[in-house]
Write a protein that holds these residues in place. Structure first.
Motif, short mmCIF file in Angstrom:
data_model
loop_
_atom_site.label_atom_id
_atom_site.label_comp_id
_atom_site.label_asym_id
_atom_site.label_seq_id
_atom_site.Cartn_x
_atom_site.Cartn_y
_atom_site.Cartn_z
N VAL A 98 -16.56 -5.63 -9.30
CA VAL A 98 -15.71 -4.51 -8.88
C VAL A 98 -15.18 -4.76 -7.47
O VAL A 98 -13.99 -4.61 -7.20
N ALA A 99 -16.07 -5.15 -6.56
CA ALA A 99 -15.67 -5.40 -5.17
C ALA A 99 -14.63 -6.51 -5.08
O ALA A 99 -13.64 -6.40 -4.34
N GLY A 100 -14.81 -7.57 -5.86
CA GLY A 100 -13.86 -8.67 -5.85
C GLY A 100 -12.49 -8.29 -6.37
O GLY A 100 -11.46 -8.69 -5.82
N ARG A 101 -12.47 -7.48 -7.46
CA ARG A 101 -11.20 -7.06 -8.04
C ARG A 101 -10.46 -6.08 -7.13
O ARG A 101 -9.22 -6.09 -7.08
N PHE A 102 -11.19 -5.23 -6.43
CA PHE A 102 -10.53 -4.31 -5.49
C PHE A 102 -9.91 -5.07 -4.33
O PHE A 102 -8.82 -4.72 -3.87
N ALA A 103 -10.58 -6.10 -3.86
CA ALA A 103 -10.01 -6.92 -2.78
C ALA A 103 -8.71 -7.58 -3.25
O ALA A 103 -7.72 -7.62 -2.51
N GLU A 104 -8.71 -8.08 -4.49
CA GLU A 104 -7.50 -8.70 -5.03
C GLU A 104 -6.41 -7.66 -5.27
O GLU A 104 -5.23 -7.93 -5.06
N ALA A 105 -6.80 -6.45 -5.71
CA ALA A 105 -5.83 -5.39 -5.94
C ALA A 105 -5.11 -5.02 -4.64
O ALA A 105 -3.89 -4.81 -4.62
N ARG A 106 -5.86 -4.96 -3.55
CA ARG A 106 -5.24 -4.63 -2.25
C ARG A 106 -4.33 -5.76 -1.78
O ARG A 106 -3.29 -5.51 -1.15
N ARG A 107 -4.72 -6.99 -2.07
CA ARG A 107 -3.84 -8.13 -1.71
C ARG A 107 -2.54 -8.08 -2.49
O ARG A 107 -1.46 -8.29 -1.94
N LEU A 108 -2.62 -7.78 -3.79
CA LEU A 108 -1.43 -7.68 -4.63
C LEU A 108 -0.53 -6.53 -4.17
O LEU A 108 0.70 -6.64 -4.18
N MET A 109 -1.15 -5.42 -3.76
CA MET A 109 -0.37 -4.28 -3.29
C MET A 109 0.41 -4.65 -2.02
O MET A 109 1.59 -4.31 -1.87
N ALA A 110 -0.26 -5.38 -1.11
CA ALA A 110 0.40 -5.78 0.13
C ALA A 110 1.53 -6.78 -0.13
O ALA A 110 2.50 -6.83 0.63
N ALA A 111 1.42 -7.55 -1.22
CA ALA A 111 2.43 -8.56 -1.55
C ALA A 111 3.52 -8.01 -2.46
O ALA A 111 4.30 -8.78 -3.03
N THR A 112 3.57 -6.69 -2.61
CA THR A 112 4.58 -6.03 -3.45
C THR A 112 5.51 -5.22 -2.55
O THR A 112 5.03 -4.52 -1.65
N PRO A 113 6.82 -5.30 -2.74
CA PRO A 113 7.74 -4.52 -1.90
C PRO A 113 7.38 -3.04 -1.90
O PRO A 113 6.97 -2.48 -2.92
N ARG A 114 7.56 -2.41 -0.76
CA ARG A 114 7.23 -0.99 -0.63
C ARG A 114 8.12 -0.12 -1.52
O ARG A 114 7.84 1.06 -1.71
N ALA A 115 9.17 -0.70 -2.05
CA ALA A 115 10.04 0.04 -2.97
C ALA A 115 9.26 0.54 -4.18
O ALA A 115 9.60 1.57 -4.78
N PHE A 116 8.20 -0.18 -4.57
CA PHE A 116 7.39 0.25 -5.71
C PHE A 116 6.73 1.59 -5.40
O PHE A 116 6.68 2.49 -6.23
N ARG A 117 6.21 1.73 -4.17
CA ARG A 117 5.61 3.00 -3.76
C ARG A 117 6.66 4.11 -3.77
O ARG A 117 6.39 5.24 -4.18
N ARG A 118 7.88 3.78 -3.33
CA ARG A 118 8.94 4.78 -3.31
C ARG A 118 9.33 5.21 -4.73
O ARG A 118 9.62 6.38 -4.98
N THR A 119 9.30 4.25 -5.66
CA THR A 119 9.62 4.58 -7.05
C THR A 119 8.60 5.55 -7.62
O THR A 119 8.96 6.53 -8.30
N VAL A 120 7.33 5.32 -7.33
CA VAL A 120 6.28 6.24 -7.80
C VAL A 120 6.46 7.61 -7.18
O VAL A 120 6.30 8.63 -7.84
N HIS A 121 6.81 7.63 -5.91
CA HIS A 121 7.03 8.89 -5.21
C HIS A 121 8.16 9.69 -5.87
O HIS A 121 8.03 10.89 -6.11
N ARG A 122 9.24 8.99 -6.20
CA ARG A 122 10.37 9.67 -6.83
C ARG A 122 10.03 10.16 -8.23
O ARG A 122 10.55 11.17 -8.70
N ALA A 123 9.13 9.46 -8.90
CA ALA A 123 8.78 9.83 -10.28
C ALA A 123 7.74 10.93 -10.34
O ALA A 123 7.47 11.46 -11.41
N THR A 124 7.15 11.28 -9.20
CA THR A 124 6.09 12.31 -9.20
C THR A 124 6.50 13.52 -8.40
O THR A 124 6.77 14.59 -8.94
N ILE A 125 6.58 13.39 -7.07
CA ILE A 125 6.94 14.53 -6.23
C ILE A 125 8.33 15.04 -6.57
O ILE A 125 8.55 16.23 -6.75
#
Length: 370
Positions: A98-125
């Motif tokens: 679990v600890a190893g996969r969470f570390a990789e998940a955070r690395r993948l999130m940092a290597a993804t354009p912030r536009a993905f976060r904005r898309t989720v924001h638009r689809a929810t709020i």
């Protein structure tokens, strides 16, 4: 959302799963709905939930699912016809896992354009934008970013810009530093010269909004077919980039023939379209076509100047009327109503999942403090 980030980080695996009919909703729905509690031992489930709740980020669960799939990429590809059975075996095996996969998940999130976060924001709020966002997710072949995201890059890394428009449009005007990608063999040449590939973040610029007919779609398809990672698409294409450059010239810069010669653009634009006129045109016909084109651009230049003068007059008049209207109590009342409505929408939170995670995170922190 997993369908958007999976091809961004592993187009090879994404293509394989799509061809096998293994879409994210078939294997990831239970992970997201139960927060990975389906087939794991209780201590492992508690470890997953501790990380999710204390992390307090609704997006983390999606990247956690992505990290699990990517960990088994080679096994899934080797399984061929038994890929579905292989996917069913994916789960957390221990607290260390679990600890190893969470570390990789955070690395993948940092290597993804912030536009993905904005898309989720638009689809929810922004519930009123759901139809628009859903259409964007269906039509866009890859993750979509805005022109403003180009200047920011991804995690401190500059984007490699590929212009998918026809050669005439590219010669006339393009973003500084972008590469021409349309035409037979262009993508292969970019790969051979190491312009793309090697984990670089690539952004494709089309002729307009995302659609099957946009030239960017064909270029993106070639890149994904060749396994190029980190491919994104500019929302609105080159017209949106041109508008962004006009608003913030310090962040995006345009180059091209149509921008030279004192800004008139007639000579440069005619030169850009000369390649098209040469096709099937010889002798007097070609000269006649070029002469007509030059006349057309000259007329366009005069019309543009006239339109600019009229626009200044209208803008000045509108500014005067706006100042007068600002003191009108009806305008002030409408502004207050709009403000109250905006605050109300903001208080709705990040959707049901986000609200639940936020509430549970507070309790988790209290328990941790005790």
């Amino acid at each position: 959302l997993l369908r958007v980030v999976l091809p961004y980080h592993s187009p090879r695996l994404s293509n394989f799963l799509e061809a096998a009919g293994l879409h994210p909703d078939l294997y990831a729905t239970s992970w997201i709905a139960t927060l990975f509690a389906g087939d794991c031992a209780m201590p492992v489930v508690m470890a997953v939930w501790d990380e999710l709740l204390l992390g307090d980020d609704p997006l983390l669960v999606h990247f956690l699912a992505l990290s699990l799939v990517l960990e088994k990429e080679e096994e899934i590809m080797d399984a061929a016809e038994d890929a579905a059975a292989c996917m069913r075996q994916i789960k957390f095996t221990s607290c260390a896992h679990v600890a190893g996969r969470f570390a990789e998940a955070r690395r993948l999130m940092a290597a993804t354009p912030r536009a993905f976060r904005r898309t989720v924001h638009r689809a929810t709020i922004q519930d009123q934008a759901n139809a628009e966002v859903d259409a964007l997710l269906r039509l866009a072949p890859v993750l979509v970013i805005s022109p403003a995201d180009i200047a920011q890059g991804v995690h401190g890394e500059a984007l490699v810009l590929l212009d998918a428009r026809p050669s005439a449009g590219f010669v006339a005007a393009h973003l500084a530093g972008s590469h021409e990608a349309a035409g037979t063999g262009r993508v292969d040449a970019l790969l051979r010269s190491n312009v793309v590939g090697g984990g670089k973040h690539v952004c494709v610029i089309g002729a307009g909004p995302a659609s099957d007919s946009d030239p960017a779609t064909a270029v993106i398809a070639q890149l994904l077919e060749k396994g190029v990672q980190h491919v994104s698409l500019v929302e609105g294409g080159f017209p949106a980039c041109r508008e962004a450059a006009a608003v913030a010239p310090g962040t995006l810069k345009l180059e091209g023939d149509s921008l030279r010669d004192g800004g008139g653009g007639a000579t440069g634009a005619a030169r850009a379209f000369e390649g098209l006129s040469l096709l099937g045109q010889t002798g007097g016909k070609r000269q006649e076509a070029m002469k007509g084109m030059m006349q057309a651009f000259s007329m366009t230049k005069e019309a543009s100047k006239d339109l600019a003068d009229r626009t200044r007059d209208v803008t000045s008049s509108l500014a005067d009327r706006t100042r007068d209207a600002a003191s009108d109590p009806r305008v002030q009342q409408a502004a207050e109503k709009t403000k109250s409505s905006a605050i109300s929408w903001g208080k709705k939170g990040f959707g049901m999942l986000s609200a639940s995670i936020s509430s549970a995170s507070t309790l988790a922190r209290e328990v941790a403090n005790e």
